[in-house]
Write an enzyme that holds these catalytic residues in place. Structure first.
Site, PDB file in Angstrom:
ATOM      1  N   SER A  21      26.942  44.339  57.821  1.00 46.33           N
ATOM      2  CA  SER A  21      26.302  45.204  58.574  1.00 46.33           C
ATOM      3  C   SER A  21      24.756  45.149  58.254  1.00 46.33           C
ATOM      4  O   SER A  21      24.387  45.212  57.137  1.00 46.33           O
ATOM      5  CB  SER A  21      26.406  46.698  58.634  1.00 46.33           C
ATOM      6  OG  SER A  21      25.623  47.390  59.563  1.00 46.33           O
ATOM      7  N   SER A  70      13.463  47.373  53.607  1.00 45.53           N
ATOM      8  CA  SER A  70      13.273  48.767  53.825  1.00 45.53           C
ATOM      9  C   SER A  70      13.229  49.035  55.220  1.00 45.53           C
ATOM     10  O   SER A  70      11.951  49.582  55.903  1.00 45.53           O
ATOM     11  CB  SER A  70      12.177  49.326  53.212  1.00 45.53           C
ATOM     12  OG  SER A  70      11.878  50.788  53.357  1.00 45.53           O
ATOM     13  N   VAL A  71      13.943  48.444  56.066  1.00 47.86           N
ATOM     14  CA  VAL A  71      14.062  48.335  57.484  1.00 47.86           C
ATOM     15  C   VAL A  71      14.206  49.728  58.140  1.00 47.86           C
ATOM     16  O   VAL A  71      13.462  49.895  59.025  1.00 47.86           O
ATOM     17  CB  VAL A  71      15.038  47.469  58.092  1.00 47.86           C
ATOM     18  CG1 VAL A  71      15.167  47.390  59.697  1.00 47.86           C
ATOM     19  CG2 VAL A  71      14.806  45.937  57.708  1.00 47.86           C
ATOM     20  N   GLY A  72      15.001  50.569  57.619  1.00 48.71           N
ATOM     21  CA  GLY A  72      15.047  51.857  58.059  1.00 48.71           C
ATOM     22  C   GLY A  72      16.174  52.051  58.990  1.00 48.71           C
ATOM     23  O   GLY A  72      15.934  53.071  59.813  1.00 48.71           O
ATOM     24  N   CYS A 129      22.732  57.180  53.682  1.00 54.04           N
ATOM     25  CA  CYS A 129      21.787  57.937  54.403  1.00 54.04           C
ATOM     26  C   CYS A 129      21.604  59.269  53.508  1.00 54.04           C
ATOM     27  O   CYS A 129      22.468  59.788  52.772  1.00 54.04           O
ATOM     28  CB  CYS A 129      22.050  58.371  55.797  1.00 54.04           C
ATOM     29  SG  CYS A 129      22.263  56.790  56.776  1.00 54.04           S
ATOM     30  N   LYS A 164      31.442  52.952  53.180  1.00 54.09           N
ATOM     31  CA  LYS A 164      30.621  51.828  52.599  1.00 54.09           C
ATOM     32  C   LYS A 164      29.913  52.729  51.368  1.00 54.09           C
ATOM     33  O   LYS A 164      29.057  53.411  51.561  1.00 54.09           O
ATOM     34  CB  LYS A 164      29.452  51.077  53.733  1.00 54.09           C
ATOM     35  CG  LYS A 164      28.836  50.228  53.009  1.00 54.09           C
ATOM     36  CD  LYS A 164      28.111  49.637  53.837  1.00 54.09           C
ATOM     37  CE  LYS A 164      27.436  48.265  53.430  1.00 54.09           C
ATOM     38  NZ  LYS A 164      26.700  47.442  54.538  1.00 54.09           N
TER      39      LYS A 164
END
Length: 301
Positions: A21, A70-72, A129, A164
């Site tokens: 992912s 660090s796409v977020g 998260c 995950k």
């Protein structure tokens, strides 16, 4: 001919190689380079309840033997994804893994219900998260919280469910046991390790958020070690990932204990990386009757 099929959570995969992912988008772009159905399966990038624009730039930095990102979790949100995107991409493969995330327990439950209404093969739950209701610590960083969110998702998810795991913990085996206790059908690991890069001219971090997730070939020894530890700690199957660049890397993760192996950062370097890894694994396993002989086949001293 080696039988390359594997069984994961009661589902038959034609071979062990899938995508990770966050590195494969929704698969549409990569389908222009090869037939995605030749892979064991594909994992789509994370979907969250509400749209996310992602972090401000810079959010990617190259480092030695890997990258920091660090796409977020940039994504259009659940409503847009399931109504407009899923109908277009669901035909790309018959073994699609949906990756879901949220910032609260309620959001995880909501996403599990959304995912259960699709014909996805598996649901992968991203617990890296921040838990906004409890000070921002990642759901996957505390075994009790991890067990609780797993139980909640399990209650709302009608699909086989994989947790995950984050590697940014003291004891990865403890986290795997918490996921198993919460009702997970399997676990996937490793997610990215926290890292940082500093611009020597400005003396500021390269990434706008200062730190990011480190992935790439340099993390493979850590992935191998953690997969081996988890294999010896739980009875549920493992999706292994972390630094897989070739077929031999995939075989190493399987020997450590992985049933499926996900190709991640390599996709950003070579669009055909996943199929190249599959071909390499087939070559390595040519003398085996079944590729399943590799799973957990390491012989420690």
């Amino acid at each position: 001919m080696t039988d390359m099929s594997v069984n994961f959570c009661g589902i038959q995969f034609k071979n062990p190689i899938i995508t990770a992912s966050g590195t494969f988008g929704y698969g549409q772009e990569y389908s222009e380079y090869y037939d995605l159905k030749k892979l064991g399966g594909i994992t789509l990038k994370t979907v969250t309840p509400d749209p996310r624009e992602g972090n401000p730039p810079h959010r990617i930095a190259e480092v030695t033997a890997g990258i920091l990102n660090s796409v977020g979790l940039q994504n259009p949100g659940a409503e847009q994804f399931f109504h407009a995107i899923w109908p277009k991409v669901s035909c790309l493969h018959d073994r699609i893994i949906l990756n879901i995330a949220g910032n609260t327990m309620e959001e995880y439950a909501k996403m599990a219900e959304y995912a259960s209404q699709t014909d996805a093969a598996l649901v992968e739950v991203n617990v890296s998260c921040p838990n906004v209701s409890h000070g921002g610590l990642a759901f996957g960083a505390d075994p009790k919280v991890l067990e609780n969110v797993t139980k909640l998702v399990r209650a709302h998810c009608k699909k086989p469910m994989v947790i995950k795991l984050t590697p940014n913990v003291t004891d990865i085996a403890e986290m795997a046991r918490a996921a198993e206790s919460g009702g997970a059908d399997g676990v996937s690991l490793i997610n990215t390790l926290l890292g940082m890069k500093i611009d020597l001219k400005t003396r500021q971090p390269i990434l706008h958020r200062n730190v990011g997730g480190f992935s790439g070939p340099a993390v493979k020894p850590i992935a191998v070690r953690m997969i081996w530890q988890v294999k010896n700690a739980v009875s549920i199957p493992i999706i292994g990932m972390g630094g897989v660049m070739c077929g031999e890397d995939a075989a190493e993760l399987m020997l450590a204990g992985a049933t499926l192996v996900a190709v991640g950062t390599a996709n950003l370097i070579t669009p055909t990386a996943a199929i190249d890894v599959l071909n390499g694994l087939c070559s390595y396993a040519k003398d085996c009757k079944s590729v399943q002989e590799l799973i957990g086949g390491v012989r420690p001293y």
